[in-house]
Design a protein around this motif. Structure first.
Motif, PDB file in Angstrom:
ATOM      1  N   UNK A  90     105.544  22.110  43.936  1.00  0.00           N
ATOM      2  CA  UNK A  90     105.188  23.507  44.207  1.00  0.00           C
ATOM      3  C   UNK A  90     106.255  24.511  43.778  1.00  0.00           C
ATOM      4  N   UNK A  91     107.539  24.282  44.053  1.00  0.00           N
ATOM      5  CA  UNK A  91     108.544  25.258  43.612  1.00  0.00           C
ATOM      6  C   UNK A  91     108.502  25.514  42.101  1.00  0.00           C
ATOM      7  N   UNK A  92     108.276  24.455  41.312  1.00  0.00           N
ATOM      8  CA  UNK A  92     108.188  24.618  39.866  1.00  0.00           C
ATOM      9  C   UNK A  92     106.901  25.339  39.477  1.00  0.00           C
ATOM     10  N   UNK A  93     105.793  25.054  40.183  1.00  0.00           N
ATOM     11  CA  UNK A  93     104.536  25.740  39.895  1.00  0.00           C
ATOM     12  C   UNK A  93     104.660  27.249  40.109  1.00  0.00           C
ATOM     13  N   UNK A  94     105.377  27.650  41.159  1.00  0.00           N
ATOM     14  CA  UNK A  94     105.500  29.081  41.445  1.00  0.00           C
ATOM     15  C   UNK A  94     106.222  29.799  40.315  1.00  0.00           C
ATOM     16  N   UNK A  95     107.239  29.174  39.763  1.00  0.00           N
ATOM     17  CA  UNK A  95     107.969  29.778  38.643  1.00  0.00           C
ATOM     18  C   UNK A  95     107.066  29.860  37.410  1.00  0.00           C
ATOM     19  N   UNK A  96     106.339  28.782  37.154  1.00  0.00           N
ATOM     20  CA  UNK A  96     105.487  28.708  35.964  1.00  0.00           C
ATOM     21  C   UNK A  96     104.408  29.784  35.965  1.00  0.00           C
ATOM     22  N   UNK A  97     103.826  30.052  37.144  1.00  0.00           N
ATOM     23  CA  UNK A  97     102.702  30.989  37.222  1.00  0.00           C
ATOM     24  C   UNK A  97     103.085  32.348  37.787  1.00  0.00           C
ATOM     25  N   UNK A  98     104.368  32.562  38.036  1.00  0.00           N
ATOM     26  CA  UNK A  98     104.807  33.862  38.509  1.00  0.00           C
ATOM     27  C   UNK A  98     104.388  34.183  39.931  1.00  0.00           C
ATOM     28  N   UNK A 100     104.979  34.093  44.217  1.00  0.00           N
ATOM     29  CA  UNK A 100     106.121  34.166  45.137  1.00  0.00           C
ATOM     30  C   UNK A 100     106.645  32.758  45.442  1.00  0.00           C
ATOM     31  N   UNK A 101     107.936  32.614  45.681  1.00  0.00           N
ATOM     32  CA  UNK A 101     108.496  31.290  45.979  1.00  0.00           C
ATOM     33  C   UNK A 101     107.803  30.646  47.180  1.00  0.00           C
ATOM     34  N   UNK A 102     107.557  29.370  47.089  1.00  0.00           N
ATOM     35  CA  UNK A 102     106.975  28.642  48.212  1.00  0.00           C
ATOM     36  C   UNK A 102     107.598  27.252  48.276  1.00  0.00           C
ATOM     37  N   UNK A 103     107.664  26.716  49.465  1.00  0.00           N
ATOM     38  CA  UNK A 103     108.256  25.396  49.658  1.00  0.00           C
ATOM     39  C   UNK A 103     107.192  24.307  49.560  1.00  0.00           C
TER      40      UNK A 103
END
Length: 209
Positions: A90-98, A100-103
């Motif tokens: 999930x942390x990498x997915x949030x960066x990829x799709x712009x 908000x950060x999530x755990x």
């Protein structure tokens, strides 16, 4: 069982707020984000949340799970453990799709085909329906004849299978062997877009002919 659909995230993902009319106890299914919006709806309906349910591990479906679980002290049930690699990423997915950060998180309970989930006086049947993701599950409530199908089936379409560990043949098999037998009258809530019925999709969905 009552249900209210709350679109969340830039992907307009259908988070479902479901509850038992007798007890006013309920669940959030696939709270992908927009947490303040979701909790406002919970308060407006006067519902006491008992747990969070997840159909699969994609970001737009589970992006709010860790935060809501921590803030409200709620157990997490689902998906099937074969989607753990999505949740861990999930942390990498949030960066990829712009987003908000999530755990990432570990569900309180992984779900398997044939399991049941309960809240208030409501019981949901669990159907393991791989294809869109390997660990995707569907929730079915027999009395109200409602299924929450995530990204397995849509009005006039089916889930994508070009993601890691997706499988088109598995998806079609799951739809035809797990969802079709539920009955033509069953209304389903998809992960995106409008509601439909199993019967309508059997008759007119071009991907299922």
């Amino acid at each position: 069982m009552k249900a209210k659909i709350i679109p969340v995230t830039a992907f307009a993902q259908n988070c479902s707020l479901i509850w038992c009319e007798d007890t006013m106890k309920g669940c959030l299914v696939d709270p992908g984000g927009d947490i303040d919006k979701l909790m406002h709806e919970v308060k407006e309906e006067g519902i006491t949340l008992e747990k969070i349910l997840c159909t699969h591990g994609h970001l737009d479906h589970v992006g709010g799970v860790a935060e809501i679980s921590a803030k409200e002290n709620l157990p997490i049930e689902g998906p099937h453990k074969d989607d753990n690699f999505w949740i861990e990423g999930l942390p990498e997915q949030t960066v990829q799709f712009g987003f908000p950060p999530t755990e990432s998180f570990t569900p309180t309970r992984w779900l398997n085909d044939g399991d049941t989930v309960t809240f208030g006086n409501v019981t949901l049947d669990v159907l393991h329906c791989p294809g869109h993701t390997p660990g995707h599950v569907v929730f079915f409530e027999k009395k109200s004849r409602v299924a929450i199908v995530g990204d397995v089936l849509f009005q006039g379409s089916i889930g994508r299978t070009d993601f890691p560990k997706g499988n088109h043949e598995d998806l079609i098999h799951a739809i035809k062997t797990k969802l079709f037998p539920l009955g033509d009258d069953v209304v389903f809530i998809p992960g995106h877009g409008p509601l439909s019925t199993i019967g309508d999709e059997k008759r007119s969905n071009p991907f299922l002919r």
